[in-house]
Design a protein around this motif. Structure first.
Motif, PDB file in Angstrom:
ATOM      1  N   ALA A   1      84.317-107.763 -56.041  1.00 29.63           N
ATOM      2  CA  ALA A   1      82.968-108.189 -56.404  1.00 29.63           C
ATOM      3  C   ALA A   1      81.950-107.324 -55.677  1.00 29.63           C
ATOM      4  O   ALA A   1      82.144-106.975 -54.510  1.00 29.63           O
ATOM      5  CB  ALA A   1      82.768-109.653 -56.047  1.00 29.63           C
ATOM      6  N   SER A   2      80.875-107.004 -56.366  1.00 28.17           N
ATOM      7  CA  SER A   2      79.815-106.205 -55.757  1.00 28.17           C
ATOM      8  C   SER A   2      78.489-106.562 -56.399  1.00 28.17           C
ATOM      9  O   SER A   2      78.447-107.281 -57.406  1.00 28.17           O
ATOM     10  CB  SER A   2      80.108-104.711 -55.937  1.00 28.17           C
ATOM     11  OG  SER A   2      80.146-104.369 -57.310  1.00 28.17           O
ATOM     12  N   GLY A   3      77.420-106.067 -55.817  1.00 26.68           N
ATOM     13  CA  GLY A   3      76.100-106.277 -56.386  1.00 26.68           C
ATOM     14  C   GLY A   3      75.248-107.283 -55.665  1.00 26.68           C
ATOM     15  O   GLY A   3      74.094-107.515 -56.044  1.00 26.68           O
ATOM     16  N   GLY A   4      75.785-107.901 -54.633  1.00 24.05           N
ATOM     17  CA  GLY A   4      74.997-108.865 -53.883  1.00 24.05           C
ATOM     18  C   GLY A   4      73.887-108.178 -53.101  1.00 24.05           C
ATOM     19  O   GLY A   4      73.835-106.955 -52.996  1.00 24.05           O
ATOM     20  N   GLY A   5      73.002-108.986 -52.570  1.00 24.10           N
ATOM     21  CA  GLY A   5      71.903-108.455 -51.783  1.00 24.10           C
ATOM     22  C   GLY A   5      70.897-109.542 -51.480  1.00 24.10           C
ATOM     23  O   GLY A   5      71.176-110.730 -51.665  1.00 24.10           O
ATOM     24  N   SER A   6      69.753-109.103 -51.008  1.00 27.03           N
ATOM     25  CA  SER A   6      68.680-110.030 -50.648  1.00 27.03           C
ATOM     26  C   SER A   6      67.525-109.881 -51.623  1.00 27.03           C
ATOM     27  O   SER A   6      67.063-108.757 -51.864  1.00 27.03           O
ATOM     28  CB  SER A   6      68.198-109.741 -49.219  1.00 27.03           C
ATOM     29  OG  SER A   6      69.220-109.965 -48.287  1.00 27.03           O
ATOM     30  N   VAL A   7      67.090-110.989 -52.173  1.00 33.67           N
ATOM     31  CA  VAL A   7      65.971-110.982 -53.116  1.00 33.67           C
ATOM     32  C   VAL A   7      65.060-112.168 -52.820  1.00 33.67           C
ATOM     33  O   VAL A   7      65.477-113.137 -52.188  1.00 33.67           O
ATOM     34  CB  VAL A   7      66.433-111.047 -54.583  1.00 33.67           C
ATOM     35  CG1 VAL A   7      67.244-109.831 -54.963  1.00 33.67           C
ATOM     36  CG2 VAL A   7      67.236-112.319 -54.834  1.00 33.67           C
ATOM     37  N   GLN A   8      63.862-112.086 -53.323  1.00 39.00           N
ATOM     38  CA  GLN A   8      62.945-113.216 -53.215  1.00 39.00           C
ATOM     39  C   GLN A   8      63.179-114.170 -54.370  1.00 39.00           C
ATOM     40  O   GLN A   8      63.714-113.789 -55.425  1.00 39.00           O
ATOM     41  CB  GLN A   8      61.507-112.713 -53.214  1.00 39.00           C
ATOM     42  CG  GLN A   8      61.127-111.965 -51.944  1.00 39.00           C
ATOM     43  CD  GLN A   8      59.645-111.689 -51.852  1.00 39.00           C
ATOM     44  OE1 GLN A   8      58.977-111.500 -52.878  1.00 39.00           O
ATOM     45  NE2 GLN A   8      59.118-111.647 -50.646  1.00 39.00           N
ATOM     46  N   ALA A   9      62.785-115.387 -54.167  1.00 42.85           N
ATOM     47  CA  ALA A   9      62.896-116.394 -55.223  1.00 42.85           C
ATOM     48  C   ALA A   9      62.214-115.892 -56.488  1.00 42.85           C
ATOM     49  O   ALA A   9      61.136-115.294 -56.431  1.00 42.85           O
ATOM     50  CB  ALA A   9      62.273-117.701 -54.766  1.00 42.85           C
ATOM     51  N   GLY A  10      62.873-116.133 -57.604  1.00 40.75           N
ATOM     52  CA  GLY A  10      62.377-115.657 -58.890  1.00 40.75           C
ATOM     53  C   GLY A  10      62.938-114.312 -59.299  1.00 40.75           C
ATOM     54  O   GLY A  10      62.769-113.898 -60.452  1.00 40.75           O
ATOM     55  N   GLY A  11      63.593-113.654 -58.374  1.00 44.09           N
ATOM     56  CA  GLY A  11      64.156-112.342 -58.657  1.00 44.09           C
ATOM     57  C   GLY A  11      65.490-112.415 -59.377  1.00 44.09           C
ATOM     58  O   GLY A  11      65.975-113.490 -59.732  1.00 44.09           O
ATOM     59  N   SER A  12      66.073-111.243 -59.587  1.00 48.57           N
ATOM     60  CA  SER A  12      67.322-111.123 -60.329  1.00 48.57           C
ATOM     61  C   SER A  12      68.306-110.235 -59.598  1.00 48.57           C
ATOM     62  O   SER A  12      67.914-109.332 -58.852  1.00 48.57           O
ATOM     63  CB  SER A  12      67.067-110.529 -61.718  1.00 48.57           C
ATOM     64  OG  SER A  12      66.224-111.347 -62.493  1.00 48.57           O
ATOM     65  N   LEU A  13      69.557-110.506 -59.825  1.00 46.52           N
ATOM     66  CA  LEU A  13      70.653-109.646 -59.358  1.00 46.52           C
ATOM     67  C   LEU A  13      71.732-109.653 -60.427  1.00 46.52           C
ATOM     68  O   LEU A  13      71.882-110.626 -61.171  1.00 46.52           O
ATOM     69  CB  LEU A  13      71.245-110.160 -58.044  1.00 46.52           C
ATOM     70  CG  LEU A  13      70.473-109.919 -56.752  1.00 46.52           C
ATOM     71  CD1 LEU A  13      71.159-110.650 -55.598  1.00 46.52           C
ATOM     72  CD2 LEU A  13      70.366-108.438 -56.438  1.00 46.52           C
ATOM     73  N   THR A  29      71.530-113.506 -50.949  1.00 42.88           N
ATOM     74  CA  THR A  29      70.560-114.231 -50.141  1.00 42.88           C
ATOM     75  C   THR A  29      69.238-114.268 -50.890  1.00 42.88           C
ATOM     76  O   THR A  29      68.695-113.212 -51.238  1.00 42.88           O
ATOM     77  CB  THR A  29      70.362-113.578 -48.769  1.00 42.88           C
ATOM     78  OG1 THR A  29      71.628-113.482 -48.099  1.00 42.88           O
ATOM     79  CG2 THR A  29      69.410-114.397 -47.919  1.00 42.88           C
ATOM     80  N   VAL A  30      68.737-115.470 -51.122  1.00 49.16           N
ATOM     81  CA  VAL A  30      67.477-115.640 -51.839  1.00 49.16           C
ATOM     82  C   VAL A  30      66.472-116.284 -50.896  1.00 49.16           C
ATOM     83  O   VAL A  30      66.697-117.394 -50.405  1.00 49.16           O
ATOM     84  CB  VAL A  30      67.651-116.503 -53.096  1.00 49.16           C
ATOM     85  CG1 VAL A  30      66.336-116.556 -53.888  1.00 49.16           C
ATOM     86  CG2 VAL A  30      68.770-115.955 -53.974  1.00 49.16           C
ATOM     87  N   SER A  31      65.389-115.596 -50.667  1.00 52.76           N
ATOM     88  CA  SER A  31      64.369-116.107 -49.752  1.00 52.76           C
ATOM     89  C   SER A  31      63.203-116.698 -50.528  1.00 52.76           C
ATOM     90  O   SER A  31      62.879-116.254 -51.624  1.00 52.76           O
ATOM     91  CB  SER A  31      63.888-114.992 -48.828  1.00 52.76           C
ATOM     92  OG  SER A  31      63.370-113.917 -49.593  1.00 52.76           O
ATOM     93  N   SER A  32      62.576-117.685 -49.911  1.00 51.83           N
ATOM     94  CA  SER A  32      61.454-118.352 -50.587  1.00 51.83           C
ATOM     95  C   SER A  32      60.134-117.665 -50.293  1.00 51.83           C
ATOM     96  O   SER A  32      60.036-116.795 -49.457  1.00 51.83           O
ATOM     97  CB  SER A  32      61.390-119.812 -50.136  1.00 51.83           C
ATOM     98  OG  SER A  32      61.250-119.871 -48.737  1.00 51.83           O
ATOM     99  N   SER A  46      65.930-115.651 -62.271  1.00 46.75           N
ATOM    100  CA  SER A  46      65.173-116.786 -61.731  1.00 46.75           C
ATOM    101  C   SER A  46      65.880-117.387 -60.521  1.00 46.75           C
ATOM    102  O   SER A  46      66.061-118.601 -60.413  1.00 46.75           O
ATOM    103  CB  SER A  46      64.972-117.861 -62.809  1.00 46.75           C
ATOM    104  OG  SER A  46      64.301-117.319 -63.930  1.00 46.75           O
ATOM    105  N   LEU A  47      66.271-116.523 -59.621  1.00 43.16           N
ATOM    106  CA  LEU A  47      67.036-116.978 -58.460  1.00 43.16           C
ATOM    107  C   LEU A  47      66.222-117.908 -57.575  1.00 43.16           C
ATOM    108  O   LEU A  47      64.998-117.749 -57.443  1.00 43.16           O
ATOM    109  CB  LEU A  47      67.526-115.771 -57.665  1.00 43.16           C
ATOM    110  CG  LEU A  47      68.740-115.065 -58.292  1.00 43.16           C
ATOM    111  CD1 LEU A  47      68.890-113.656 -57.749  1.00 43.16           C
ATOM    112  CD2 LEU A  47      70.002-115.878 -58.058  1.00 43.16           C
ATOM    113  N   LYS A  48      66.933-118.866 -56.996  1.00 38.39           N
ATOM    114  CA  LYS A  48      66.331-119.868 -56.120  1.00 38.39           C
ATOM    115  C   LYS A  48      66.986-119.778 -54.740  1.00 38.39           C
ATOM    116  O   LYS A  48      68.119-119.335 -54.621  1.00 38.39           O
ATOM    117  CB  LYS A  48      66.568-121.259 -56.695  1.00 38.39           C
ATOM    118  CG  LYS A  48      66.067-121.456 -58.116  1.00 38.39           C
ATOM    119  CD  LYS A  48      66.451-122.835 -58.634  1.00 38.39           C
ATOM    120  CE  LYS A  48      65.965-123.054 -60.060  1.00 38.39           C
ATOM    121  NZ  LYS A  48      66.354-124.383 -60.573  1.00 38.39           N
TER     122      LYS A  48
END
Length: 125
Positions: free
Chosen positions: A5-17, A122-125, A84-86
Motif C-alpha cells: 500500500a502507498s499514497g498516504g500522507g498528511s492533508v487538511q480536512a476536505g482534502g483528497s488522497l 493523517t487528516v488535520s482540522s 472530503s477527508l475528515k
C-alpha cells in the motif's frame, strides 16, 4: 505474495488522497481486494471491498459517498480514492486480498488471505 500500500500522507480536512495497492505473486484478477484502516487505540475495520471480474463494490457507512475503490487488473493494482477527508479518517490504511469464490464484495478482516503493510493517512482540522 506481496501487497504494497502507498499514497498516504498528511492533508487538511476536505482534502483528497489516492491510495494504491500493488500486488505481486498472485492471480490478481481472481482476488477480491479490501481496504482496511486502524486508528490509534482502535481495532482494524473494513473501509471498502471490490470483487474480482465484475468489480462490484462495498463501502463502510462512514466513507460512503466520499471514498471510491477501483482496480486495474492489467497493472495488478487497486486504488482507494479518498475525497472530503475528515480528521476521523486518520488511520493506518491497509490493503488485503482473498480469492474470490463468490463475486460478492465482502471482505471480512478475519477472512483475508494476504495483507500488505500499511500506509499512514493523517487528516488535520
Amino acid at each position: 505474495v506481496q501487497l504494497q500500500a502507498s499514497g498516504g500522507g498528511s492533508v487538511q480536512a476536505g482534502g483528497s488522497l489516492r491510495l494504491s495497492c500493488a500486488a505481486s505473486g498472485l492471480a490478481f484478477d481472481s482476488y477480491k481486494i479490501g481496504w482496511f484502516r486502524q486508528a490509534p487505540g482502535k481495532e482494524r475495520v473494513g473501509v471498502s471491498c471490490i470483487s474480482s471480474a465484475e468489480g462490484r463494490t462495498n463501502y463502510g457507512d462512514s466513507v460512503k459517498g466520499r471514498f471510491t475503490i477501483s482496480r486495474n487488473d492489467a497493472q495488478n493494482t487497486a486504488y482507494l480514492q479518498m475525497n472530503s477527508l475528515k480528521p476521523e479518517d486518520t488511520a493506518v490504511y491497509y490493503c488485503a486480498a482473498v480469492f474470490d469464490y463468490s463475486g460478492v464484495p465482502s471482505c471480512p478482516p478475519n477472512g483475508m488471505g494476504y495483507w500488505g503493510k500499511g500506509t499512514l493517512v493523517t487528516v488535520s482540522s
